[in-house]
Every structure is written in structure tokens, then in C-alpha cells.
Design a protein around this motif. Structure first.
Motif, PDB file in Angstrom:
ATOM      1  N   TYR A  38       5.184  16.938  59.971  1.00 51.58           N
ATOM      2  CA  TYR A  38       5.648  15.953  58.998  1.00 51.58           C
ATOM      3  C   TYR A  38       4.469  15.265  58.316  1.00 51.58           C
ATOM      4  CZ  TYR A  38       7.792  11.842  56.958  1.00 51.58           C
ATOM      5  OH  TYR A  38       8.167  10.870  56.082  1.00 51.58           O
ATOM      6  N   GLU A  39       3.463  14.886  59.093  1.00 51.80           N
ATOM      7  CA  GLU A  39       2.289  14.223  58.523  1.00 51.80           C
ATOM      8  C   GLU A  39       1.529  15.163  57.590  1.00 51.80           C
ATOM      9  OE1 GLU A  39      -0.438  11.120  57.816  1.00 51.80           O
ATOM     10  OE2 GLU A  39       1.597  11.137  58.629  1.00 51.80           O
ATOM     11  N   MET A  40       1.406  16.431  57.962  1.00 51.07           N
ATOM     12  CA  MET A  40       0.753  17.403  57.094  1.00 51.07           C
ATOM     13  C   MET A  40       1.527  17.536  55.788  1.00 51.07           C
ATOM     14  SD  MET A  40       1.005  20.711  55.735  1.00 51.07           S
ATOM     15  CE  MET A  40       2.281  21.427  56.722  1.00 51.07           C
ATOM     16  N   PHE A  41       2.846  17.616  55.872  1.00 50.24           N
ATOM     17  CA  PHE A  41       3.652  17.727  54.658  1.00 50.24           C
ATOM     18  C   PHE A  41       3.485  16.500  53.778  1.00 50.24           C
ATOM     19  CE2 PHE A  41       7.620  17.417  52.247  1.00 50.24           C
ATOM     20  CZ  PHE A  41       7.617  18.664  51.633  1.00 50.24           C
ATOM     21  N   ARG A  42       3.439  15.326  54.402  1.00 47.98           N
ATOM     22  CA  ARG A  42       3.242  14.092  53.640  1.00 47.98           C
ATOM     23  C   ARG A  42       1.898  14.111  52.927  1.00 47.98           C
ATOM     24  NH1 ARG A  42       0.991   9.285  53.872  1.00 47.98           N
ATOM     25  NH2 ARG A  42      -0.090   9.679  55.832  1.00 47.98           N
ATOM     26  N   LEU A  43       0.852  14.547  53.609  1.00 53.06           N
ATOM     27  CA  LEU A  43      -0.474  14.629  52.996  1.00 53.06           C
ATOM     28  C   LEU A  43      -0.535  15.739  51.948  1.00 53.06           C
ATOM     29  CD1 LEU A  43      -2.749  14.117  56.133  1.00 53.06           C
ATOM     30  CD2 LEU A  43      -2.259  12.469  54.313  1.00 53.06           C
ATOM     31  N   ALA A  44       0.170  16.835  52.173  1.00 52.15           N
ATOM     32  CA  ALA A  44       0.180  17.930  51.199  1.00 52.15           C
ATOM     33  C   ALA A  44       0.847  17.495  49.897  1.00 52.15           C
ATOM     34  CB  ALA A  44       0.896  19.148  51.780  1.00 52.15           C
TER      35      ALA A  44
ATOM     36  N   MET B  33      -3.647  27.549  53.776  1.00 53.54           N
ATOM     37  CA  MET B  33      -4.304  27.756  55.070  1.00 53.54           C
ATOM     38  C   MET B  33      -4.970  26.473  55.561  1.00 53.54           C
ATOM     39  SD  MET B  33      -3.413  30.606  56.028  1.00 53.54           S
ATOM     40  CE  MET B  33      -4.357  30.695  57.507  1.00 53.54           C
ATOM     41  N   GLU B  34      -5.508  25.699  54.654  1.00 51.65           N
ATOM     42  CA  GLU B  34      -6.091  24.415  55.036  1.00 51.65           C
ATOM     43  C   GLU B  34      -5.006  23.461  55.529  1.00 51.65           C
ATOM     44  OE1 GLU B  34      -8.745  20.781  53.130  1.00 51.65           O
ATOM     45  OE2 GLU B  34      -8.530  22.655  52.021  1.00 51.65           O
ATOM     46  N   ALA B  35      -3.841  23.534  54.905  1.00 52.02           N
ATOM     47  CA  ALA B  35      -2.728  22.679  55.333  1.00 52.02           C
ATOM     48  C   ALA B  35      -2.242  23.084  56.727  1.00 52.02           C
ATOM     49  CB  ALA B  35      -1.589  22.769  54.322  1.00 52.02           C
TER      50      ALA B  35
ATOM     51  N   LEU C 285      -5.187  19.906  63.582  1.00 50.01           N
ATOM     52  CA  LEU C 285      -6.105  18.767  63.607  1.00 50.01           C
ATOM     53  C   LEU C 285      -5.336  17.456  63.802  1.00 50.01           C
ATOM     54  CD1 LEU C 285      -9.017  17.755  63.265  1.00 50.01           C
ATOM     55  CD2 LEU C 285      -8.540  17.570  60.823  1.00 50.01           C
ATOM     56  N   ILE C 286      -4.260  17.306  63.068  1.00 53.54           N
ATOM     57  CA  ILE C 286      -3.443  16.094  63.189  1.00 53.54           C
ATOM     58  C   ILE C 286      -2.812  16.018  64.578  1.00 53.54           C
ATOM     59  CG2 ILE C 286      -1.364  14.955  62.322  1.00 53.54           C
ATOM     60  CD1 ILE C 286      -2.094  16.180  59.547  1.00 53.54           C
ATOM     61  N   ALA C 287      -2.318  17.143  65.092  1.00 51.33           N
ATOM     62  CA  ALA C 287      -1.708  17.160  66.424  1.00 51.33           C
ATOM     63  C   ALA C 287      -2.728  16.779  67.489  1.00 51.33           C
ATOM     64  CB  ALA C 287      -1.122  18.533  66.724  1.00 51.33           C
ATOM     65  N   SER C 288      -3.953  17.257  67.361  1.00 53.37           N
ATOM     66  CA  SER C 288      -4.972  16.892  68.358  1.00 53.37           C
ATOM     67  C   SER C 288      -5.322  15.413  68.260  1.00 53.37           C
ATOM     68  CB  SER C 288      -6.218  17.758  68.189  1.00 53.37           C
ATOM     69  OG  SER C 288      -6.838  17.516  66.944  1.00 53.37           O
ATOM     70  N   GLU C 289      -5.337  14.861  67.061  1.00 50.96           N
ATOM     71  CA  GLU C 289      -5.584  13.423  66.907  1.00 50.96           C
ATOM     72  C   GLU C 289      -4.459  12.608  67.531  1.00 50.96           C
ATOM     73  OE1 GLU C 289      -6.078  12.846  62.740  1.00 50.96           O
ATOM     74  OE2 GLU C 289      -8.065  13.796  62.712  1.00 50.96           O
ATOM     75  N   PHE C 290      -3.210  13.018  67.299  1.00 52.87           N
ATOM     76  CA  PHE C 290      -2.075  12.323  67.902  1.00 52.87           C
ATOM     77  C   PHE C 290      -2.135  12.394  69.426  1.00 52.87           C
ATOM     78  CE2 PHE C 290       1.030  12.872  64.080  1.00 52.87           C
ATOM     79  CZ  PHE C 290       0.377  11.854  63.412  1.00 52.87           C
TER      80      PHE C 290
END
Length: 146
Positions: free
Chosen positions: A86-92, A101-103, A109-114
Motif C-alpha cells: 500500500y505504501e509503495m502504491f501511495r508513493l508510486a 522494477m524500482e517500485a 525496502l519499505i517492508a524491512s523498514e516497517f
């Protein structure tokens, strides 16, 4: 096939997910808009409890505890993955990524931060105790109501 073990596991995993969601809120950055955070996590807990935990009930005490621990680990994986997507989609949607591929790499990356943010002793202790309770209650339900 619906069984009492599946029902008990689903309800208890949903409750555990809701409680753990309340423990996560103070760990996130200030001003985070949570929206339906608790309810999404509770729904994921309901699904994990029904599919993963409830279907493996009735095998004994130690396997029941292991079942609860496995279900809680799955709960963490699915909830972190869901919110990272969801956060990736929001940032995309804000054009933060140069390509698809970066998304997709951004999800990990976001999952590891969470995961790093919520990996605290009170959170892990609450998850551990909840996992044991869910596993034992599922085992009890599977043995009692056939």
C-alpha cells in the motif's frame, strides 16, 4: 470445511492482530494517518487464523503451540507485506519511482523498514504470548468440539 478449531483460531488471530496493531501505533512516525489500519490487520488475522492455524488443530500440545507461533509469524509477514504494498502504491502515485522494477524493489525496502520499526521487546513479547494462547485455544477447540 468449517470446524470449531478454525472458528476459534480465526477469532483469536483477528483479536491478536487488533491488539498488536494498537501496540504498533506509538512506534510509527509522528502524524501517521492510520485509517483502517486495525481493521485491515484484523481481517488478515481472521484469514490467517482460518486457513493456516485452524486447519492444523488437533495434533497435540506442542504442535498446537508451534501452530500458534507459525500463525503469528504468518500474520506479521502478511500484514507487513500488505502495508508495504500500500505504501509503495501511495508513493508510486506521487511519481517517486522511475520504473516498475524500482517500485517492486521498494516494497521490500519499505517492508524491512516497517519490520525494523516494530521489532521491540514489548511487541515481540505480546506476539509470543498471544501466539501461545491462540495455539492452545485452537488445540482445545479441536479436541473438545469435533
Amino acid at each position: 470445511m468449517p470446524t470449531a478449531a478454525r472458528l476459534v483460531a480465526a477469532i483469536l488471530m483477528a483479536a491478536l492482530a487488533y491488539i498488536l496493531s494498537d501496540l504498533v501505533r506509538p512506534l510509527m512516525p509522528e502524524g501517521t494517518d492510520f485509517g483502517y489500519f486495525n481493521y485491515v490487520n484484523a481481517f488478515i488475522g481472521l484469514c490467517v487464523g482460518w486457513v493456516a492455524v485452524g486447519s492444523r488443530g488437533g495434533r497435540g500440545l506442542v504442535p498446537g503451540i508451534n501452530n500458534g507461533l507459525t500463525g503469528t509469524a504468518l500474520l506479521f509477514i502478511w500484514t507487513i507485506g500488505t502495508h508495504a504494498c500500500y505504501e509503495m502504491f501511495r508513493l508510486a502515485m506521487r511519481n517517486r519511482y522511475d520504473g516498475p522494477m524500482e517500485a517492486i524493489a521498494g516494497i521490500f525496502l519499505i517492508a524491512s523498514e516497517f519490520a525494523y520499526m516494530i521489532a521491540t521487546v514489548p511487541m515481540l513479547l505480546a506476539a509470543l504470548v498471544g501466539a501461545v494462547v491462540v495455539g492452545l485455544a485452537t488445540e482445545y477447540a479441536a479436541k473438545t468440539w469435533r
